[in-house]
Design a protein around this motif. Structure first.
Motif, short mmCIF file in Angstrom:
data_model
loop_
_atom_site.label_atom_id
_atom_site.label_comp_id
_atom_site.label_asym_id
_atom_site.label_seq_id
_atom_site.Cartn_x
_atom_site.Cartn_y
_atom_site.Cartn_z
N HIS A 37 0.65 -1.19 0.11
CA HIS A 37 -0.34 -0.26 0.09
C HIS A 37 0.90 1.49 0.23
O HIS A 37 2.38 1.19 0.22
N GLU A 39 -0.75 5.12 1.01
CA GLU A 39 -1.93 5.83 0.55
C GLU A 39 -2.03 6.29 2.64
O GLU A 39 -1.97 5.59 3.16
N GLN A 41 -5.75 8.29 4.34
CA GLN A 41 -7.13 8.55 4.22
C GLN A 41 -7.29 10.25 4.90
O GLN A 41 -7.24 10.70 5.43
N VAL A 122 -15.08 9.65 2.51
CA VAL A 122 -13.25 9.04 2.55
C VAL A 122 -13.13 9.72 1.11
O VAL A 122 -13.18 9.56 0.31
N TYR A 124 -9.67 9.18 -0.63
CA TYR A 124 -8.60 8.30 -0.32
C TYR A 124 -7.18 9.47 -1.17
O TYR A 124 -6.81 10.02 -2.28
N TYR A 125 -5.76 9.39 -0.78
CA TYR A 125 -5.21 10.06 -1.24
C TYR A 125 -3.33 9.09 -1.73
O TYR A 125 -2.64 8.46 -0.55
N LYS A 126 -3.68 8.59 -2.61
CA LYS A 126 -3.03 7.37 -3.19
C LYS A 126 -1.83 7.98 -4.08
O LYS A 126 -1.27 9.24 -5.14
N ARG A 190 -16.87 6.10 -6.50
CA ARG A 190 -15.80 5.49 -6.13
C ARG A 190 -14.79 5.64 -8.15
O ARG A 190 -15.48 5.14 -8.78
N GLN A 192 -11.77 8.10 -9.54
CA GLN A 192 -9.95 8.06 -9.43
C GLN A 192 -9.65 9.32 -9.61
O GLN A 192 -10.25 9.10 -11.82
N GLU A 233 -8.96 9.53 -3.99
CA GLU A 233 -9.55 9.23 -4.84
C GLU A 233 -11.39 9.12 -4.26
O GLU A 233 -11.38 8.60 -3.09
N GLN A 283 -0.88 2.03 4.67
CA GLN A 283 -1.88 2.23 4.55
C GLN A 283 -2.20 2.89 5.86
O GLN A 283 -2.75 2.31 6.03
N ASP A 285 -4.12 5.97 8.18
CA ASP A 285 -5.64 6.34 8.68
C ASP A 285 -5.42 8.00 8.12
O ASP A 285 -4.35 8.68 8.12
#
Length: 310
Positions: A37, A39, A41, A122, A124-126, A190, A192, A233, A283, A285
């Motif tokens: 992972h 990312e 959140q 949520v 996500y920053y990935k 969802r 991206q 995302e 990964q 939080d």
């Protein structure tokens, strides 16, 4: 002879295994564990909804279809980088008080009734590229639109930002809002965003061209957009189910889904999260803590701010 269900299950397992191996293949020199992972959140609740869009229709209140806003509580048609930053620490619906960014998307309606998410959503920053160690924070004021209000159903289905389409209950891969959802379920989406920046422009005429999606085959940024920034995302959920025949977006059909982002993070806080979580292969939080690797520590304190900040 294998049943159709068995063949489908086998195919799905193969695809999932391939996706896992792709995610786990790259690791920085000296890594002492398998990285799967990269990312963190961001959790933000809705703040308000109104027919404004400070990116597409700046300075023109009421010129847009209705949008639901998350994050910075002051966002309106007149918002600028300076006004968002001037809102002040904590003037946001995001858990991190130093995230004064604005996030918005077309409002969901059931008939003529507004349907707002009823809990923190949520984002996500990935890493959108294979070498996640090269991802850098967004520059202050970067803004863009992901998706297209004019997309056809086919364009939405095959857009590089689409993941599962619309979901509810056991229904997946819907490229328009389903006509029925199991009672008590939620409508989910969802999508991206692009994650390769041209390194120069904070915006562009179409609010998209200054960013690009990574090459699908190599998961690298194209030469004309060489700077890898976090891939956002959006994962949104709406409390509506049962008969969905009247459910639609303010922008039209479900395939007109899109969203906007206007960066107004405190630069030091964003940089710390990107370095620890994305570059570090974690990964995380919203505090920058990886439950599966607790020994790596966290970024933000119990108040969701950098240590030393009240």
């Amino acid at each position: 002879m294998a049943t159709k269900a068995a063949l489908l299950a086998c195919t799905a397992a193969t695809v999932l295994a391939g996706a896992f191996l792709t995610a786990a293949t790259w690791s920085p020199a000296g890594a002492d564990d398998l990285v799967t992972h990269h990312e963190f959140q961001v959790n933000c609740s809705p703040s308000h909804h109104q027919p404004d869009d400070p990116i597409v229709f700046p300075g023109l209140p009421g010129a847009s279809h209705d949008h639901t806003f998350l994050g910075n509580k002051t966002t309106n048609a007149a918002s600028t980088t300076q006004s968002l930053q001037a809102a002040g620490v904590g003037n946001t619906t995001c858990l991190a008080p130093d995230d004064l960014s604005a996030y918005w998307f077309p409002t969901v309606y059931n008939g003529n009734q507004v349907v707002l998410p009823n809990f923190a959503q949520v984002v996500y920053y990935k890493s959108g590229i294979l070498d996640y160690t090269k991802v850098v924070p967004f520059p202050p004021g970067l803004r863009y639109v992901a998706g297209s209000v004019t997309a056809t159903q086919d364009e939405f289905q095959h857009a590089p930002g689409a993941i599962e389409g619309w979901e509810c209950g056991d229904s997946f891969h819907n490229w328009d809002i389903p006509v029925n959802c199991v009672a008590g379920s939620q409508l989910n989406i969802r999508y991206q965003a692009p994650s390769c920046w041209d390194g120069v422009h904070l915006d562009s005429a179409d609010h998209k061209s200054h960013l690009a999606y990574p090459d699908r085959a190599t998961l690298t940024c194209p030469a004309d957009h060489p700077v890898a920034v976090p891939m956002l995302e959006f994962k949104m959920a709406f409390p509506v189910s049962g008969d969905m025949s009247g459910v639609h977006l303010a922008s039209g059909r479900g395939y007109s889904w899109h969203y906007d982002f206007f960066n107004a993070w405190d630069p030091e806080t964003l940089a710390a999260l990107v370095k620890h979580c994305i570059n570090g292969g974690l990964q995380c939080d919203p505090r920058g803590f990886d439950l599966y690797k607790p020994d790596r520590g966290t970024v933000l304190g119990p108040n969701y701010r950098l240590p030393g900040r009240p």
